[in-house]
Design an enzyme around this catalytic site. Structure first.
Site, PDB file in Angstrom:
ATOM      1  N   ARG A 124      -1.021  15.475   6.057  1.00 42.36           N
ATOM      2  CA  ARG A 124      -0.150  15.454   4.864  1.00 42.36           C
ATOM      3  C   ARG A 124      -0.841  16.225   3.738  1.00 42.36           C
ATOM      4  O   ARG A 124      -1.764  15.736   3.099  1.00 42.36           O
ATOM      5  CB  ARG A 124       0.139  14.001   4.452  1.00 42.36           C
ATOM      6  CG  ARG A 124       0.755  13.170   5.583  1.00 42.36           C
ATOM      7  CD  ARG A 124       1.231  11.809   5.109  1.00 42.36           C
ATOM      8  NE  ARG A 124       0.186  10.968   4.561  1.00 42.36           N
ATOM      9  CZ  ARG A 124      -0.557  10.097   5.249  1.00 42.36           C
ATOM     10  NH1 ARG A 124      -0.360   9.946   6.558  1.00 42.36           N
ATOM     11  NH2 ARG A 124      -1.470   9.381   4.648  1.00 42.36           N
ATOM     12  N   CYS A 168       3.034  18.019 -32.504  1.00 39.05           N
ATOM     13  CA  CYS A 168       4.365  17.478 -32.820  1.00 39.05           C
ATOM     14  C   CYS A 168       5.179  17.348 -31.525  1.00 39.05           C
ATOM     15  O   CYS A 168       4.713  17.711 -30.446  1.00 39.05           O
ATOM     16  CB  CYS A 168       5.111  18.411 -33.770  1.00 39.05           C
ATOM     17  SG  CYS A 168       4.176  18.924 -35.210  1.00 39.05           S
ATOM     18  N   MET A 169       6.402  16.877 -31.631  1.00 38.10           N
ATOM     19  CA  MET A 169       7.233  16.705 -30.436  1.00 38.10           C
ATOM     20  C   MET A 169       7.536  18.037 -29.762  1.00 38.10           C
ATOM     21  O   MET A 169       7.526  18.144 -28.528  1.00 38.10           O
ATOM     22  CB  MET A 169       8.547  15.999 -30.802  1.00 38.10           C
ATOM     23  CG  MET A 169       9.358  15.614 -29.583  1.00 38.10           C
ATOM     24  SD  MET A 169      10.947  14.863 -29.974  1.00 38.10           S
ATOM     25  CE  MET A 169      10.477  13.242 -30.527  1.00 38.10           C
ATOM     26  N   ASP A 170       7.769  19.076 -30.548  1.00 36.70           N
ATOM     27  CA  ASP A 170       8.254  20.338 -29.984  1.00 36.70           C
ATOM     28  C   ASP A 170       7.397  21.546 -30.325  1.00 36.70           C
ATOM     29  O   ASP A 170       7.681  22.654 -29.880  1.00 36.70           O
ATOM     30  CB  ASP A 170       9.675  20.605 -30.518  1.00 36.70           C
ATOM     31  CG  ASP A 170      10.503  19.348 -30.541  1.00 36.70           C
ATOM     32  OD1 ASP A 170      10.693  18.782 -29.456  1.00 36.70           O
ATOM     33  OD2 ASP A 170      10.903  18.911 -31.642  1.00 36.70           O
ATOM     34  N   HIS A 178      -2.829   5.408   4.985  1.00 30.99           N
ATOM     35  CA  HIS A 178      -3.260   6.214   3.844  1.00 30.99           C
ATOM     36  C   HIS A 178      -4.609   5.692   3.360  1.00 30.99           C
ATOM     37  O   HIS A 178      -4.834   4.480   3.334  1.00 30.99           O
ATOM     38  CB  HIS A 178      -2.204   6.110   2.734  1.00 30.99           C
ATOM     39  CG  HIS A 178      -2.375   7.094   1.614  1.00 30.99           C
ATOM     40  ND1 HIS A 178      -2.606   8.438   1.822  1.00 30.99           N
ATOM     41  CD2 HIS A 178      -2.322   6.941   0.261  1.00 30.99           C
ATOM     42  CE1 HIS A 178      -2.693   9.056   0.644  1.00 30.99           C
ATOM     43  NE2 HIS A 178      -2.534   8.166  -0.315  1.00 30.99           N
ATOM     44  N   TYR A 218       1.570  16.692 -39.201  1.00 30.10           N
ATOM     45  CA  TYR A 218       1.769  15.305 -39.622  1.00 30.10           C
ATOM     46  C   TYR A 218       0.432  14.657 -39.947  1.00 30.10           C
ATOM     47  O   TYR A 218      -0.543  14.829 -39.209  1.00 30.10           O
ATOM     48  CB  TYR A 218       2.438  14.510 -38.500  1.00 30.10           C
ATOM     49  CG  TYR A 218       3.883  14.842 -38.299  1.00 30.10           C
ATOM     50  CD1 TYR A 218       4.833  14.567 -39.280  1.00 30.10           C
ATOM     51  CD2 TYR A 218       4.313  15.426 -37.116  1.00 30.10           C
ATOM     52  CE1 TYR A 218       6.173  14.868 -39.080  1.00 30.10           C
ATOM     53  CE2 TYR A 218       5.655  15.731 -36.905  1.00 30.10           C
ATOM     54  CZ  TYR A 218       6.573  15.449 -37.896  1.00 30.10           C
ATOM     55  OH  TYR A 218       7.890  15.736 -37.694  1.00 30.10           O
ATOM     56  N   ARG A 256      -1.237  -1.318  -0.650  1.00 26.63           N
ATOM     57  CA  ARG A 256      -0.026  -0.880  -1.344  1.00 26.63           C
ATOM     58  C   ARG A 256       1.196  -1.303  -0.539  1.00 26.63           C
ATOM     59  O   ARG A 256       1.755  -2.357  -0.773  1.00 26.63           O
ATOM     60  CB  ARG A 256      -0.099   0.637  -1.545  1.00 26.63           C
ATOM     61  CG  ARG A 256       0.863   1.187  -2.534  1.00 26.63           C
ATOM     62  CD  ARG A 256       0.493   2.598  -2.992  1.00 26.63           C
ATOM     63  NE  ARG A 256       0.558   3.609  -1.933  1.00 26.63           N
ATOM     64  CZ  ARG A 256       0.324   4.905  -2.149  1.00 26.63           C
ATOM     65  NH1 ARG A 256      -0.007   5.346  -3.353  1.00 26.63           N
ATOM     66  NH2 ARG A 256       0.398   5.780  -1.153  1.00 26.63           N
ATOM     67  N   LYS A 281       6.612  15.427  -2.963  1.00 26.77           N
ATOM     68  CA  LYS A 281       7.127  14.344  -3.811  1.00 26.77           C
ATOM     69  C   LYS A 281       6.983  14.728  -5.286  1.00 26.77           C
ATOM     70  O   LYS A 281       6.226  15.643  -5.618  1.00 26.77           O
ATOM     71  CB  LYS A 281       6.355  13.053  -3.511  1.00 26.77           C
ATOM     72  CG  LYS A 281       4.862  13.135  -3.838  1.00 26.77           C
ATOM     73  CD  LYS A 281       4.107  11.927  -3.280  1.00 26.77           C
ATOM     74  CE  LYS A 281       2.633  12.001  -3.596  1.00 26.77           C
ATOM     75  NZ  LYS A 281       1.859  11.025  -2.806  1.00 26.77           N
TER      76      LYS A 281
HETATM   77  C1  LIG Z   1       0.817  11.585  -2.127  1.00 26.75           C
HETATM   78  C2  LIG Z   1       0.437  11.228  -0.749  1.00 26.75           C
HETATM   79  C3  LIG Z   1      -0.257  12.141   0.068  1.00 26.75           C
HETATM   80  C4  LIG Z   1      -0.788  13.460  -0.434  1.00 26.75           C
HETATM   81  O1  LIG Z   1      -2.074  13.252  -0.991  1.00 26.75           O
HETATM   82  P1  LIG Z   1      -2.966  14.486  -1.472  1.00 26.75           P
HETATM   83  O2  LIG Z   1      -4.218  13.849  -1.931  1.00 26.75           O
HETATM   84  O3  LIG Z   1      -2.202  15.130  -2.577  1.00 26.75           O
HETATM   85  O4  LIG Z   1      -3.117  15.370  -0.306  1.00 26.75           O
HETATM   86  C5  LIG Z   1      -0.460  11.805   1.383  1.00 26.75           C
HETATM   87  N1  LIG Z   1      -0.046  10.611   1.871  1.00 26.75           N
HETATM   88  C6  LIG Z   1       0.594   9.696   1.116  1.00 26.75           C
HETATM   89  C7  LIG Z   1       1.018   8.406   1.720  1.00 26.75           C
HETATM   90  C8  LIG Z   1       0.844   9.961  -0.219  1.00 26.75           C
HETATM   91  O5  LIG Z   1       1.475   9.042  -0.970  1.00 26.75           O
END
Ligand SMILES: *Cc1c(COP(=O)(O)O)cnc(C)c1O
Length: 372
Positions: free
Chosen positions: A220, A312-314, A166, A266, A136, A41
């Site tokens: 995951r 700065c920005m850049d 999660h 700046y 969530r 992601k």
């Molecule tokens: C982002 C995410 C992960 C990955 O988590 P890590 O700590 O980077 O391994 C796993 N499951 C869900 C639902 C997430 O949103």
């Protein structure tokens, strides 16, 4: 893949071999037949979704997870076959495309199912999301779970393929809240009339530090695929070494002698106490080098020197021990000779987590891929 010509010397280097090695190490560590879901992601945590996906698959990942429909579509264009799960919310307007593109969705509301368009004919694979304590998204009670299960069964376009949850505290030493979440999730699984093909709960912290039974059918793998530890606690008990994949570098574009009493930037916030050399580097807050990183050290010629004045920005300015030549390499993140500026160093300075650092390096900074 797009080949863009970049003329500015500022670039993020992505070490795909490190990513592959991190996946291979995990594969050896897991129980047999556990799927590795590469979490890609947010443009693979800022590393580049397509290149990271390719590396992760080569090293043994068999599924992908993203946060949004658009992320899934971008990857699907390059990888027609790999299983892609959207972990977050999907609007019902995406259902038809999900079916056509074989993208797996997370579902947590039977109301969402009733709002699905009636003209979806191809099947859509779904995973039920259980909220076991993250607060969530996800079903929060067994009644809600069974209601959702029935809605999926009755629907003529959904196929229940997985169920997951999660954890909120998997990266902490105190596992009391974690254990509550595990217990709650297991009750939900037991309540299901039939178990779907893939049960998954483990993020990086869970798979690396908790009981191996929590690997279930898939894990995951996010942050440590990129070579970063989920927390200082996990960092001290990693079961295998991980290798950081992201570095950031640029070059000196101007060098000047600042006399005593002269200032830079700046607000003229930095004033030389005695004459000194100052270098300008072409990277600023529009690249993700946010102003709060003022004072952060960078590496030049294997030595640490600070960013001086306001960013700065850049562009920004750095103190130089001597008059280096224009074009001298400057490393903001990564290794130079024996010195290293780790992503964790920026995270500590910014009072945030390492996850945030590669994500805030903006798209203006090209990602350059290092292969063997
Ligand atoms: C982002 C995410 C992960 C990955 O988590 P890590 O700590 O980077 O391994 C796993 N499951 C869900 C639902 C997430 O949103």
């Amino acid at each position: 893949m797009m080949t863009l010509q970049h003329y500015r010397p500022t670039r993020a280097l992505i070490n795909l071999e490190a990513i592959k090695e991190n996946v291979r190490q995990l594969k050896k560590f897991l129980q047999p037949n556990v799927h590795i879901v590469a979490v890609v992601k947010a443009n693979a945590y800022g590393h580049g979704d397509i290149q990271v996906t390719e590396a992760a698959i080569e090293a043994g990942a068999t599924m992908l997870a993203v946060a949004t429909p658009d992320e899934a579509l971008h990857i699907r264009d390059f990888f027609p076959d790999i299983e892609i799960l959207i972990l977050g919310y999907t609007p019902v307007s995406f259902a038809k495309v999900a079916a056509e593109k074989n993208i797996t969705l997370s579902v947590y509301s039977s109301d969402w199912i009733t709002r699905l368009p009636t003209d979806v004919i191809q099947p859509i694979k779904v995973h039920i999301k259980v909220d076991s304590g993250m607060g969530r998204i996800g079903v929060t009670s067994i009644d809600e779970l069974l209601d959702l299960y029935q809605s999926i069964e009755k629907s003529n376009c959904l196929i229940l393929d997985g169920i997951f949850t999660h954890f909120a505290t998997a990266d902490e030493e105190d596992d009391s809240y974690f254990t509550k979440q595990v217990d709650k999730f297991k009750k939900f699984i037991d309540a299901l009339p039939t178990k779907p093909r893939i049960v998954h709960v483990a993020n990086t912290a869970t798979m690396l530090t908790k009981d191996s039974t929590l690997q279930f059918d898939a894990v995951r793998f996010g942050i440590s695929m990129y070579g970063l530890a989920p927390s200082p606690y996990v960092k001290n008990r990693l079961p295998f070494p991980i290798k950081e994949a992201f570095s950031l570098e640029t070059e000196l574009v101007a060098v000047k002698l600042l006399h005593k009493g002269e200032s830079v930037g700046y607000g003229a916030t930095f004033t030389a106490e005695e004459s000194m050399y100052v270098g300008t580097i072409p990277i600023g807050y529009a690249d993700g080098l946010i102003r709060r990183l003022g004072g952060q050290e960078v590496l030049i010629d294997g030595k640490r020197v600070p960013i001086i004045g306001r960013i700065c920005m850049d562009q920004c300015m750095i103190a130089l021990p001597t008059a280096y030549n224009i074009g001298e390499k400057v490393t903001l993140l990564g290794l130079q000779n024996k010195e290293e500026i780790a992503i964790d160093e920026w995270a500590t300075k910014l009072e945030t987590i390492n996850y945030e650092i590669p994500c805030i390096i903006t798209a203006r900074v090209p990602r350059i891929y290092l292969k063997k």
